[in-house]
Design a protein around this motif. Structure first.
Motif, PDB file in Angstrom:
ATOM      1  N   ASN A 283      -7.976  -5.511  -4.624  1.00 19.16           N
ATOM      2  CA  ASN A 283      -8.214  -4.916  -5.936  1.00 19.16           C
ATOM      3  C   ASN A 283      -8.378  -3.414  -5.734  1.00 19.16           C
TER       4      ASN A 283
ATOM      5  N   SER B 239     -10.590  -6.097   0.117  1.00 16.41           N
ATOM      6  CA  SER B 239      -9.996  -6.673  -1.079  1.00 16.41           C
ATOM      7  C   SER B 239      -8.722  -5.926  -1.421  1.00 16.41           C
TER       8      SER B 239
ATOM      9  N   HIS C  34     -14.382 -17.751  -3.682  1.00 11.45           N
ATOM     10  CA  HIS C  34     -15.616 -17.936  -2.909  1.00 11.45           C
ATOM     11  C   HIS C  34     -15.970 -19.426  -2.811  1.00 11.45           C
TER      12      HIS C  34
ATOM     13  N   GLN D  12     -11.506 -14.405   2.259  1.00 11.39           N
ATOM     14  CA  GLN D  12     -11.393 -13.909   0.885  1.00 11.39           C
ATOM     15  C   GLN D  12     -10.119 -13.070   0.742  1.00 11.39           C
TER      16      GLN D  12
ATOM     17  N   THR E 110     -10.760 -13.481 -15.739  1.00 11.16           N
ATOM     18  CA  THR E 110     -11.215 -12.163 -15.297  1.00 11.16           C
ATOM     19  C   THR E 110     -11.244 -12.130 -13.775  1.00 11.16           C
ATOM     20  N   GLU E 111     -11.315 -10.923 -13.228  1.00  8.08           N
ATOM     21  CA  GLU E 111     -11.345 -10.771 -11.772  1.00  8.08           C
ATOM     22  C   GLU E 111     -12.613 -11.377 -11.188  1.00  8.08           C
ATOM     23  N   GLU E 112     -13.728 -11.271 -11.923  1.00  5.99           N
ATOM     24  CA  GLU E 112     -14.984 -11.854 -11.444  1.00  5.99           C
ATOM     25  C   GLU E 112     -14.853 -13.370 -11.311  1.00  5.99           C
ATOM     26  N   GLN E 113     -14.190 -13.988 -12.291  1.00  3.12           N
ATOM     27  CA  GLN E 113     -13.996 -15.441 -12.240  1.00  3.12           C
ATOM     28  C   GLN E 113     -13.087 -15.844 -11.082  1.00  3.12           C
ATOM     29  N   LYS E 114     -12.060 -15.020 -10.814  1.00  2.00           N
ATOM     30  CA  LYS E 114     -11.162 -15.306  -9.689  1.00  2.00           C
ATOM     31  C   LYS E 114     -11.882 -15.159  -8.356  1.00  2.00           C
ATOM     32  N   ILE E 115     -12.734 -14.155  -8.262  1.00  2.00           N
ATOM     33  CA  ILE E 115     -13.514 -13.965  -7.034  1.00  2.00           C
ATOM     34  C   ILE E 115     -14.423 -15.166  -6.807  1.00  2.00           C
ATOM     35  N   GLU E 116     -15.070 -15.626  -7.881  1.00 10.79           N
ATOM     36  CA  GLU E 116     -15.958 -16.775  -7.778  1.00 10.79           C
ATOM     37  C   GLU E 116     -15.180 -18.028  -7.366  1.00 10.79           C
TER      38      GLU E 116
END
Length: 598
Positions: A60, A58, A182, A95, A173-179
């Protein structure tokens, strides 16, 4: 033109770098081998600069690896990026691809390991990838050097055209971008990759079997990488077994040292000794005598320089064999398993499985071992690793062990390997001491490492690695030993009033006798070994050269007169456990940032 190589660990990125630059960049089976970017010129066009960035998952910035890559892409802005992808791990690799597309840099996708796709029963549709992502996509094989020139042509083309294919991850958020990334890949993956159906054969040998036609066209789905995964799983069930893992590792280490020092290495050493002592030394002595050269010239060139350098060089075959074993274990994937095996033990000692990586590197030299400890994110674990890594026997200490073992323990195959195990024991004891004196160390990080599939090492890469390591040892030894031999010869030949005297009355003997009492409790309170220890502070290779110059003649016979078996073993242990060379101390100070800690 600057081209950056970016990809996950174990995707073959550094092998691509080696192929494109014709340089040897270390290839490892763990994240963080190339913590700092490595550069090289494209062999076909020296105006193209290729930068090998760390293997990352990643952009990040959590680890130093990710920070190095992100900062380079943001601040240096390369002209183009080659995104190396493991074809058998397409979802995970993409990813990182989507993150790269957000940097507004021209990108070419290189789907590596195309030669393994067939065995994995995978077919990659590069046209669909190009249409969905807008990126030029090529199948390559770094291992077989396939399609790399076409890859460079494509990279130059997109760089000149400034061809971009932007992508934006949706989410606050970064979690939302990762999702989001994915889900995007999950929706497209069936367009990108297809499992090849396998036709089963009729089990009947009868030509008229009514089921023959039906059975021959029956389609059975297969799992991706099933064959490779099965082989890897079978091997790991043995080498990672909680009862067998440590005995297997110990047996491998013993075998490495036994073959390197006691058998093949010892036989090949005789050929090098013949070249330096019988051929080069004797012919040079005869040539100097024929021109009536002064005795001091003959003694300096033959007895000091040739014998000193020759004694150290005679151990090069043993070092090559040791490097060969280590390189094979690294490149086949076993060393990554050893890091996992050691993690549980190391965690209890205030270290981590990643601490084992610098210690393996330390088999070559303590300096890069100390420097590569920066891959460990936890500062407490990093500091402890730096302090403990020099306990692992480096290649400069190996000739000392080989010399003493062959002279005092000629029929004992366990003496030289025992130094490696003693080093491991001292790492454990040292870690316990550091933990006792620093009980409030930082919370330990979770150790995560991808275990690559077992692969046969590439012969060319092994050869390049051996050449690099051996060349480094030989050049370093020659640069250090020649001036050391000249100084030692002068000190052993003259008294303080600069008159040529017997060695027992020389300046060197006086210095040695002045400090020899310090080592008397250890069993080797003679001035010769005291001088050897003193010169070893500058470089451990000079210990062997010092004995050769001071003792002269049959060095094995003279050492047997100088030591008992107990004192000889104590001398080896002291060489292993005492302060490393000044180069390692300097690297320690630099990485710890403190002279006090150093």
């Amino acid at each position: 033109m600057n081209i950056a190589l970016v990809g996950n660990p174990n995707c073959g990125k550094t092998t691509v770098f080696n192929r494109l630059t014709k340089l040897n960049q270390k290839t490892g089976n763990w994240s963080g081998v190339t913590v700092e970017k490595k550069e090289g010129k494209y062999y076909a066009d020296k105006s193209i600069n290729i930068i090998d960035l760390p293997g990352i998952y990643s952009l990040n910035p959590i680890s130093d690896d990710e920070r190095v890559s992100r900062d380079f892409l943001l601040q240096q802005k390369p002209d183009a990026v080659i995104n190396i992808i493991d074809s058998s791990n397409l979802e995970r690799s993409l990813q990182l691809t989507l993150q790269l597309m957000e940097f507004s840099i021209p990108i070419v996708l290189a789907l590596n390991m195309q030669d393994e796709l067939k065995s994995h029963n995978i077919s990659i549709n590069t046209k669909n990838i190009e249409s969905e992502l807008g990126l030029i996509t090529l199948l390559i094989s770094a291992k077989k050097n396939a399609n790399l020139d076409q890859l460079m042509q494509a990279v130059v083309s997109v760089s000149v055209q400034k061809k971009l294919s932007p992508f934006f991850s949706i989410g606050q958020t970064e979690e939302q971008k990762i999702e989001f990334r994915h889900k995007f890949i999950a929706d497209k993956i069936d367009l990108f990759r297809v499992s090849i159906p396998v036709k089963s054969k009729c089990l009947s040998s009868c030509a008229g079997c009514p089921n023959a036609k039906a059975k021959s066209t029956e389609i059975k789905p297969v799992q991706v990488s099933s064959k490779i995964k099965h082989i890897t799983h079978c091997i790991d069930s043995v080498v990672l077994n909680k009862w067998l893992a440590f005995p297997i590792f110990a047996a491998i280490i013993f075998f490495m040292f036994f073959v390197s020092i006691q058998t093949l290495g010892q036989y090949s050493t005789s050929a090098v000794e013949w070249f330096f002592f019988d051929f080069l030394g004797q012919n040079l002595r005869d040539a100097l005598l024929s021109i009536n050269a002064p005795n001091w010239i003959i003694a300096l060139t033959v007895d000091a320089i040739i014998n000193g350098v020759g004694t150290v060089m005679s151990f090069v075959p043993q070092i090559i064999l040791l490097f060969l074993f280590i390189s094979i274990l690294e490149k086949c994937g076993y060393m990554a398993r050893v890091a996992v095996i050691m993690d549980k033990l190391f965690k209890k000692l205030g270290l981590s499985g990643k601490s084992f990586i610098p210690m393996i590197v330390g088999c070559g030299c303590s300096v890069p071992a100390i420097m590569c400890s920066k891959t460990i994110e936890n500062k407490s674990e990093q500091r402890n690793t730096i302090m403990l890594a020099p306990f692992v026997p480096c290649s400069a200490k190996l000739p000392v062990f080989a010399l003493i073992a062959s002279a005092l323990f000629p029929n004992n195959p366990f003496v030289a390997p025992s130094m490696y195990f003693l080093g491991i024991i001292m790492v454990i004891l040292g870690a316990l001491i550091l933990k006792i004196f620093n009980p409030k160390s930082q919370k330990q990080d979770t150790f995560i490492m991808e275990l690559p599939h077992y692969r046969l090492p590439i012969v060319k890469d092994i050869a390049l690695t051996l050449w690099e390591k051996t060349q480094g040892f030989v050049v370093r030894a020659a640069i250090l030993i020649v001036p050391a031999a000249i100084v030692l010869w002068f000190l052993q030949s003259f008294s303080f009033d600069f008159k040529m005297v017997n060695i027992e009355e020389s300046m060197l003997a006086w210095v040695g006798k002045s400090i020899s009492w310090i080592f008397s409790p250890l069993g080797f309170g003679n001035w010769q070994s005291s001088i050897a220890i003193l010169t070893g502070i500058f470089a451990k290779e000079t210990v062997v050269a010092t004995f050769s110059i001071i003792l002269g003649g049959d060095i094995n016979l003279r050492l047997a007169e100088l030591f008992t078996q107990s004192s000889a073993y104590a001398f080896m242990a002291f060489t292993l456990l005492s302060a490393p060379c000044v180069s390692a101390l300097a690297a320690t100070k630099k990485e710890l940032g403190s002279a006090k800690l150093m």
